[in-house]
Design an enzyme around this catalytic site. Structure first.
Site, mmCIF file in Angstrom:
data_model
loop_
_atom_site.group_PDB
_atom_site.id
_atom_site.type_symbol
_atom_site.label_atom_id
_atom_site.label_comp_id
_atom_site.label_asym_id
_atom_site.label_seq_id
_atom_site.Cartn_x
_atom_site.Cartn_y
_atom_site.Cartn_z
ATOM 1 N N CYS A 74 0.861 -1.180 0.000
ATOM 2 C CA CYS A 74 0.000 0.000 0.000
ATOM 3 C C CYS A 74 0.894 1.226 0.000
ATOM 4 C CB CYS A 74 -0.920 -0.008 1.221
ATOM 5 S SG CYS A 74 -1.984 1.439 1.360
ATOM 6 N N GLY A 75 0.895 1.970 -1.114
ATOM 7 C CA GLY A 75 1.808 3.107 -1.248
ATOM 8 C C GLY A 75 1.526 4.234 -0.280
ATOM 9 N N ASN A 76 0.265 4.659 -0.201
ATOM 10 C CA ASN A 76 -0.075 5.721 0.746
ATOM 11 C C ASN A 76 0.073 5.245 2.185
ATOM 12 O OD1 ASN A 76 -0.650 7.762 -1.123
ATOM 13 N ND2 ASN A 76 -2.760 7.075 -1.392
ATOM 14 N N CYS A 198 -5.058 6.263 -4.110
ATOM 15 C CA CYS A 198 -4.378 4.966 -4.019
ATOM 16 C C CYS A 198 -2.957 5.147 -4.537
ATOM 17 C CB CYS A 198 -5.123 3.910 -4.834
ATOM 18 S SG CYS A 198 -4.307 2.302 -4.861
#
Length: 259
Positions: A74-76, A198
């Site tokens: 999950c980047g964020n 996202c």
């Protein structure tokens, strides 16, 4: 027993983050995680992140979708985890941590977090659409109009199609603004709804637009409903490397809950 938590958001993508260096949080309790993420009976978030101890990096990041199940990269969430680590004195302005898809590095300047993403080499086409994995699997489709586009209905159809139903997929809809700027809305698996942003999704969009020849820029601005993210990268003969995702991160509030 009471568990302390902090809630963070990165361009509207929000996460419950728990310091689990004591390894006391029950990470196998799917029902508990789902309840904590519920916006009506819990704290409310797109996902829950557990910060575990690590022998070789600053920390291990364990990400759970809001349905309570273990998620992929999950980047964020990763950017929020780095800011959490700084706010809780694990790190200063730089970090190396382990996530679902391996080690990542990050740097912090104020509320801006710059995150290294995994190299991407395999991009598949489905007609005019693209599939690529940026730590999580993503489907990318260009649309003519995005503001009134039915993201949930169209995203759900792709996510539950015969090709992707078993493992699920995140679905990104893209409006071209200019050669180096795009608007993006994303339907996320695990949340089973549209999120305001996202991180792995906008990364996928930036690389997909370059792959399609829509942009020649290696520094892409992505407008999400929750804010602005930027993606930088270097194209190679094998795909893309030195990919950096960046954007603001904010601490929303702190609290505790009883198990």
């Amino acid at each position: 027993m009471k568990i302390k938590f902090q809630k963070y958001q990165g361009t509207g993508n929000d996460f419950i983050i728990i310091d689990n260096r004591s390894l006391k949080f029950p990470t196998t309790n799917t029902k508990l995680i789902k309840r904590l993420c519920d916006r009506k009976i819990g704290i409310g978030s797109d996902g829950l992140i557990v910060i575990n101890p690590s022998k070789n990096t600053d920390f291990d990041m364990l990400y759970f979708n809001s349905d309570g199940n273990l998620g992929s990269m999950c980047g964020n969430g990763a950017r929020c985890s780095v800011k959490f680590a700084q706010n809780n004195d694990f790190i200063e302005t730089k970090a190396i941590f382990n996530a679902f898809d391996g080690n990542h590095s990050a740097t912090i300047t104020g509320n801006m977090v710059y995150l290294s993403m995994k190299n991407v080499s395999d991009i598949k086409t489905f007609g005019k659409d693209l599939f690529l994995d940026t730590g999580s699997p993503h489907y990318v489709r260009i649309v003519d109009e995005l503001d009134n586009f039915d993201v949930c209905n169209h995203g759900r159809k792709v996510r539950n199609s015969s090709l992707f139903k078993k493992k699920g997929i995140n679905v990104n809809f893209v409006k071209v603004i200019s050669e180096s700027e795009f608007n993006v809305r994303t339907y996320e698996r695990g949340v089973e709804n549209e999120t305001l942003s996202c991180g792995t999704g906008v990364t996928a969009v930036a690389l997909a637009m370059y792959n399609l020849g829509i942009t020649k820029s290696k520094h892409i601005k992505i407008n999400t409903r929750g804010g602005i993210l930027t993606v930088k990268f270097i194209p190679t003969n094998y795909g893309f490397e030195k990919i950096i995702l960046s954007g603001d991160v904010d601490l929303v509030f702190k609290g505790e809950f009883a198990l």
